[in-house]
Design a protein around this motif. Structure first.
Motif, PDB file in Angstrom:
ATOM      1  N   TRP A  49      48.065  53.008  36.129  1.00 27.84           N
ATOM      2  CA  TRP A  49      47.111  51.813  35.398  1.00 27.84           C
ATOM      3  C   TRP A  49      45.830  51.962  35.339  1.00 27.84           C
ATOM      4  N   ARG A 101      43.004  47.377  46.206  1.00 27.98           N
ATOM      5  CA  ARG A 101      41.826  48.250  45.967  1.00 27.98           C
ATOM      6  C   ARG A 101      40.392  47.504  46.745  1.00 27.98           C
ATOM      7  N   SER A 102      40.562  45.983  46.470  1.00 28.65           N
ATOM      8  CA  SER A 102      39.664  45.115  46.479  1.00 28.65           C
ATOM      9  C   SER A 102      39.480  44.738  47.924  1.00 28.65           C
ATOM     10  N   LEU A 110      54.191  45.049  42.161  1.00 23.95           N
ATOM     11  CA  LEU A 110      53.333  45.824  42.079  1.00 23.95           C
ATOM     12  C   LEU A 110      51.576  45.846  42.071  1.00 23.95           C
ATOM     13  N   LEU A 111      51.347  45.658  40.139  1.00 22.04           N
ATOM     14  CA  LEU A 111      50.250  45.890  39.968  1.00 22.04           C
ATOM     15  C   LEU A 111      49.344  44.502  40.909  1.00 22.04           C
ATOM     16  N   LYS A 146      36.472  36.863  43.639  1.00 20.79           N
ATOM     17  CA  LYS A 146      37.331  37.672  43.450  1.00 20.79           C
ATOM     18  C   LYS A 146      37.909  38.298  42.643  1.00 20.79           C
ATOM     19  N   ASP A 167      48.852  46.573  43.773  1.00 16.25           N
ATOM     20  CA  ASP A 167      47.024  47.323  43.781  1.00 16.25           C
ATOM     21  C   ASP A 167      46.713  46.842  43.203  1.00 16.25           C
ATOM     22  N   SER A 168      45.957  46.256  42.526  1.00 12.45           N
ATOM     23  CA  SER A 168      44.726  45.226  42.022  1.00 12.45           C
ATOM     24  C   SER A 168      43.666  44.471  44.245  1.00 12.45           C
ATOM     25  N   LEU A 206      52.081  54.462  39.539  1.00 14.22           N
ATOM     26  CA  LEU A 206      51.667  53.004  39.091  1.00 14.22           C
ATOM     27  C   LEU A 206      50.574  52.684  38.706  1.00 14.22           C
ATOM     28  N   TYR A 256      41.954  37.891  43.178  1.00 15.74           N
ATOM     29  CA  TYR A 256      42.394  39.899  42.923  1.00 15.74           C
ATOM     30  C   TYR A 256      43.893  39.729  42.681  1.00 15.74           C
ATOM     31  N   ARG A 265      37.318  49.338  38.727  1.00 11.05           N
ATOM     32  CA  ARG A 265      37.755  50.222  38.061  1.00 11.05           C
ATOM     33  C   ARG A 265      37.246  51.023  36.952  1.00 11.05           C
TER      34      ARG A 265
END
Lengths: 243, 243
Positions: free
Chosen positions: B227, B186-187, B178-179, A154, B182-183, B223, B155, A162
């Motif tokens: 990123w 996505r996963s 927030l980043l 993970k 985001d990761s 963002l 993640y 990405r």
């Protein structure tokens, strides 16, 4: 735990595996989890393993023994004509080990846990990449998702999600895989250096691009430092969130 | 699953929680996992929850009911004099729910799974941040590790590990969190938008910096895109690995 990655790209295959095994946090050691069988010019077969070390070693020993002590009518890793047949051989070996050890493991409340990434090329075919499960069945990578991960997958998945592109050069993909390892190594103690890596160029039928990356490897150290710096720079460049 | 993060920084606290709950992949819905109790100028208490939704809701309902129907001698979230006492109240509520539902859950082979991040400030103390376990016991964040994560934490951990600093501004920390989301988004399908977020400035005793970030939030969309672009640029800037 373990962390292994396999990529299937237009130009070939990339394999990487950490080497840490642990039975509890107070019993840590290094074991190679990347195995290779090859016949130069004809076939290259690579297996990355995660799970119970006794199980993965037994599977690999069985596969190797079958090669050297084969009855003439038995198909082995060195005689199988396609990678699909090779995947079935690995699956059969998993089932054979389960038949021998499965009951005793269950009786000790130990799980029969094992997962493999299998990849390679046999002359006459394109390179192929598979994931093999504890039941001995398997899946093959397709173009939609060109990578496989086993073990502690993970932490290192976001960067693969990405950045991976099928048209990457192998050296570029190696850099990507090492970044994925760096993220995992920083966040999880059960994954450890050194990292074994093999870059396989399509139609080379050669394993010469193979390396063990130790803790003090200058490229890996620089990669890790540079990536942290660049992430912080990229982070600083984005405006803050205001409520 | 769930993903929640709490940060304790020099300037205050940052909380964020996703809103996805699922009972299997074919039964997905949105529930708020960020709860706030406050008395302006006096105290702000925030609870982020992960685990069995029936259990977390029962704990939150109990804590709220105790406030409105309290016997005069019972300490509640609104009368506790320290955040340590608040953490004990949450722990007691967890144990109360376990005493009521635990046996029936076990009989249905359902686990009593629940984890909370608790943070806030009560006048007279500095802001504090805790993680509360299913057993009702808890830990408090110290300066060495200024963040807590619950749910699908792997993640989004690498970016927190690399970038978090206690002296960050809250808007900067919000960007970081927030980043990290985001990761994760996505996963992993079991974590979903919208995201609830609360920025708490030390000694403000106010919850006004609270927001729900929807899928189409322009800042979050930008963002996420920026990123990805910056990561790819940073990646391209590093030399390849050659064997």
């Amino acid at each position: 735990m373990t962390y292994c990655v396999g990529l299937k790209l237009d130009r070939g295959l990339v394999f990487a595996a950490d080497t840490r095994t642990n039975a509890g946090v107070d019993n840590i050691s290094s074991f190679k989890k990347l195995s290779v069988w090859d016949e130069p010019g004809e076939r290259v077969i690579t297996l990355l393993s995660s799970g119970n070390l006794a199980v993965t070693q037994a599977v690999i020993s069985l596969l190797s023994e079958h090669i050297t002590t084969a009855e003439t009518d038995r198909t082995t890793l060195m005689t199988a004509r396609t990678m699909f047949q090779v995947a079935r051989l690995v699956g059969s070996a998993v089932r054979e080990v389960k038949a021998i050890d499965g009951e005793a493991l269950a009786a000790s409340a130990e799980s029969f846990s094992v997962t493999f990434i299998l990849g390679g090329q046999i002359k006459g075919e394109r390179p192929r990449l598979f994931q093999i499960y504890a039941a001995g069945n398997f899946i093959e990578v397709c173009d939609d998702t060109p990578f496989l991960q086993i073990g502690e997958h993970k932490y290192g998945k976001p960067i693969l999600d990405r950045v991976t592109r099928p048209d990457m050069r192998l050296g570029e993909a190696a850099k990507l895989v090492l970044l994925s390892f760096d993220s995992t190594l920083r966040s999880n103690l059960s994954v450890g250096m050194p990292i074994d890596m093999l870059l396989y160029n399509t139609d080379s039928f050669s394993t010469e691009r193979q390396v063990r990356i130790e803790q003090d490897n200058p490229y890996f150290q620089k990669l890790s430092r540079t990536w942290s710096d660049k992430l912080r720079e990229a982070f600083a460049d984005i405006e803050e969130f205001e409520i």
